[in-house]
Structure formats: structure tokens, C-alpha cells
Design a protein around this motif. Structure first.
Motif, short mmCIF file in Angstrom:
data_model
loop_
_atom_site.label_atom_id
_atom_site.label_comp_id
_atom_site.label_asym_id
_atom_site.label_seq_id
_atom_site.Cartn_x
_atom_site.Cartn_y
_atom_site.Cartn_z
N GLY A 42 -25.43 -26.82 8.07
CA GLY A 42 -26.44 -27.27 6.79
C GLY A 42 -27.18 -28.46 7.22
O GLY A 42 -27.23 -29.06 8.60
N GLU A 102 -41.27 -31.74 -5.25
CA GLU A 102 -40.84 -30.96 -4.18
C GLU A 102 -40.99 -31.75 -2.99
O GLU A 102 -41.93 -32.31 -2.57
CB GLU A 102 -41.50 -29.62 -4.03
N GLY A 106 -41.36 -29.98 7.70
CA GLY A 106 -41.87 -29.64 8.94
C GLY A 106 -41.22 -28.42 9.62
O GLY A 106 -39.96 -27.94 9.04
N GLN A 107 -41.60 -27.92 10.83
CA GLN A 107 -41.15 -26.84 11.61
C GLN A 107 -39.72 -27.55 12.35
O GLN A 107 -38.92 -26.76 12.94
CB GLN A 107 -41.98 -26.37 12.33
N PHE B 34 -32.57 -27.89 -6.48
CA PHE B 34 -33.44 -27.27 -5.80
C PHE B 34 -32.73 -26.09 -4.97
O PHE B 34 -31.67 -26.36 -4.61
CB PHE B 34 -34.16 -28.16 -4.87
N TYR B 36 -33.66 -24.22 -1.55
CA TYR B 36 -34.65 -23.81 -0.51
C TYR B 36 -34.34 -22.50 0.12
O TYR B 36 -32.96 -22.12 0.28
CB TYR B 36 -34.62 -24.93 0.29
N GLN B 38 -34.68 -20.54 4.18
CA GLN B 38 -35.01 -20.76 5.53
C GLN B 38 -35.12 -19.32 6.18
O GLN B 38 -33.89 -18.93 6.58
CB GLN B 38 -34.06 -21.64 6.43
N GLN B 42 -38.24 -19.95 10.93
CA GLN B 42 -39.08 -20.57 10.11
C GLN B 42 -38.60 -21.85 9.53
O GLN B 42 -37.53 -22.09 9.52
CB GLN B 42 -39.62 -19.60 8.92
N GLY B 43 -39.41 -22.66 8.91
CA GLY B 43 -39.08 -23.86 8.32
C GLY B 43 -38.48 -23.57 6.87
O GLY B 43 -38.54 -22.47 6.31
N LEU B 44 -37.96 -24.69 6.20
CA LEU B 44 -37.71 -24.61 4.88
C LEU B 44 -38.69 -24.42 3.97
O LEU B 44 -39.55 -25.09 3.87
CB LEU B 44 -36.74 -25.69 4.39
N LEU B 46 -39.42 -24.09 -0.50
CA LEU B 46 -39.01 -24.08 -1.78
C LEU B 46 -38.87 -22.62 -2.53
O LEU B 46 -40.14 -21.95 -2.70
CB LEU B 46 -39.60 -25.18 -2.72
N GLU B 88 -31.24 -18.12 5.29
CA GLU B 88 -30.37 -18.83 4.77
C GLU B 88 -30.60 -19.59 3.55
O GLU B 88 -32.06 -19.93 3.55
CB GLU B 88 -30.14 -19.78 5.86
N PHE B 90 -30.38 -22.71 0.76
CA PHE B 90 -29.64 -24.10 0.68
C PHE B 90 -30.25 -24.68 -0.77
O PHE B 90 -31.17 -24.49 -1.30
CB PHE B 90 -30.39 -25.02 1.55
N PHE B 103 -28.14 -31.78 0.70
CA PHE B 103 -28.09 -30.35 0.63
C PHE B 103 -26.94 -29.88 0.91
O PHE B 103 -25.86 -30.65 1.35
CB PHE B 103 -29.08 -30.03 2.11
N GLY B 105 -24.17 -26.87 2.37
CA GLY B 105 -23.98 -26.30 3.62
C GLY B 105 -24.63 -25.10 4.16
O GLY B 105 -24.78 -24.55 5.16
N GLY B 106 -25.31 -24.47 2.81
CA GLY B 106 -26.12 -23.11 3.15
C GLY B 106 -25.23 -21.94 2.89
O GLY B 106 -24.08 -21.80 3.23
N ARG B 108 -25.63 -18.02 4.09
CA ARG B 108 -26.39 -17.05 4.93
C ARG B 108 -26.25 -15.48 4.21
O ARG B 108 -25.41 -14.99 4.07
CB ARG B 108 -25.81 -16.86 6.38
#
Lengths: 114, 113
Positions: A42, A102, A106-107, B34, B36, B38, B42-44, B46, B88, B90, B103, B105-106, B108
């Protein structure tokens, strides 16, 4: 810019060297976060900047880690004397303020310490 | 200090089946919540957020979540998943005073045909 920009996208460094990771937040965003994401895990909070307030550094894992932010713009995360366990993706996020808005991510910068 | 627990690290599910991802938080004060997502490489981004008001929140891509204050939970659901939902997920919490975003731990999710 249109989104949060991080550079470099990938960084391979030798153990013991220092590295600097850069984050350009979305213009006008007062809050900025750094997180670390190890492989298959995470998001680990590192540090949080909010406007002119003192940053929340409670997540920095050791004194080898530090971060700066100039006003409400660019932030730099510095890792000194890198170790193999520092290998991870370092994520930066920004939000309009630190409240209910929100966070945009970034990547990330993928850091590999060899 | 707040914390977030996602009870399932992995959830395999067949395409078009429903899915629920569990999230529990601990905080002594009011929170913003929230989810999110992923996607691979790719990035996270919302999915949805709970700030106040109605406890059932609808997000993008057909996802929804329900805030349960007594259970301190914010579980995410989708009635029918697609292969493209493989990602994944979160859960995250921020106390209302405007503090750091914490956050879980996510989880999957692997959608199988």
C-alpha cells in the motif's frame, strides 16, 4: 500544468548515493503529499505540506529522508546514502487545500537502488 | 491518529459477478473518506468520496460505497464487474481538520472471464 508532474520517472542509483526526486503540483494547490509504495504494498505516508504551515514529517522513515517545498510550488524529496530497502515508487499528490478536496496523484518515480 | 484497514488483500471475481471491497477506519473525530483505483501501470485516480450528507455515495464506472458511522466502515461495491475493473483499490481517510490522507493496504481485484 494539467496534472501533477514527477521527475524523473525512473531512477537507478548505487547504494550509498544521494537522490533527489521532484514534484510539480497542480497550480494553485496548497497541499502537497509524498508517499512511498513498495512492490505489492500500500501507500506509506512520508510527508505533508499545507500552505505556510510547518510540514507534517511524521512519516519520514529515517533522517536520511528530507523534503522541501518552495511556497506553493515545486517540492523535492531527498534521500541521502540510499539503501536497497529504499527501492520503491515514490508518489506525489496535491490538493486544493488540506480539507475535503480530492488529492491528485502524479505517475510516480520508480527508484531502484542497486 | 487515524488508520485504515482493508481486510482483503486480493479478491478474485468472475466477470459480471458483484464485488464488495471492505474498508474499516479508526478515528476519534469526523472523517472524510475516499476510494482510489490504480489500474496496471497507471497512477491513482479517485473513484468516489464521502464528505457529508447521504451515506450512499456513487462514483465513476458504476462503483458505489456506503458510509456506516456505527461500524466505522466504508465498503465499496459494484453489482457487475468487467474485465477492465482489474486493478488495485485503495481506501483512504482524512480527518475533517484537514490533515494528511491515510491509505489502507489496498485490495487487488482480479476479474476472470
Amino acid at each position: 500544468g494539467a496534472g501533477v508532474s514527477q521527475s524523473p520517472s525512473n531512477k537507478v542509483t548505487e547504494k550509498g548515493k544521494d537522490v533527489e526526486l521532484r514534484c510539480d503540483p497542480i497550480s494553485g494547490h496548497t497541499a502537497l503529499y509524498w508517499y512511498r509504495q513498495r512492490l505489492g504494498q500500500g501507500l506509506e505516508f512520508l510527508i505533508y505540506f499545507q500552505g505556510n504551515s510547518a510540514p507534517d514529517k511524521s512519516g519520514l522513515p529515517s533522517d536520511r529522508f528530507s523534503a522541501e517545498r518552495t511556497g506553493e510550488s515545486v517540492s523535492t524529496l531527498t534521500i541521502q546514502r540510499t539503501q536497497q530497502e529504499d527501492s520503491a515508487v515514490y508518489l506525489c499528490a496535491s490538493s486544493l487545500d488540506g480539507g475535503n478536496t480530492e488529492a491528485f496523484f502524479g505517475q510516480g518515480t520508480r527508484l531502484t537502488v542497486v | 491518529a487515524q488508520s485504515v484497514t482493508q481486510l482483503d488483500s486480493q479478491v478474485p471475481v468472475f466477470e459480471e459477478a458483484p464485488v464488495e471491497l471492505r474498508c474499516n477506519y479508526s478515528s476519534s473525530v469526523s472523517v472524510y473518506l475516499f476510494w482510489y483505483v490504480q489500474y496496471p501501470n497507471q497512477g491513482l485516480q479517485l473513484l468516489l468520496k464521502y464528505l457529508s450528507g447521504s451515506t450512499l455515495v456513487k462514483g465513476i464506472n458504476g462503483f458505489e460505497a456506503e458510509f456506516n458511522k456505527s461500524q466505522t466502515s466504508f465498503h465499496l461495491r459494484k453489482p457487475s464487474v468487467h474485465i477492465s475493473d482489474t486493478a488495485e483499490y485503495f481506501c483512504a481517510v482524512r480527518v475533517s481538520a484537514g490533515n494528511k490522507l491515510t491509505f489502507g493496504g489496498g485490495t487487488r481485484v482480479l476479474v476472470k472471464p
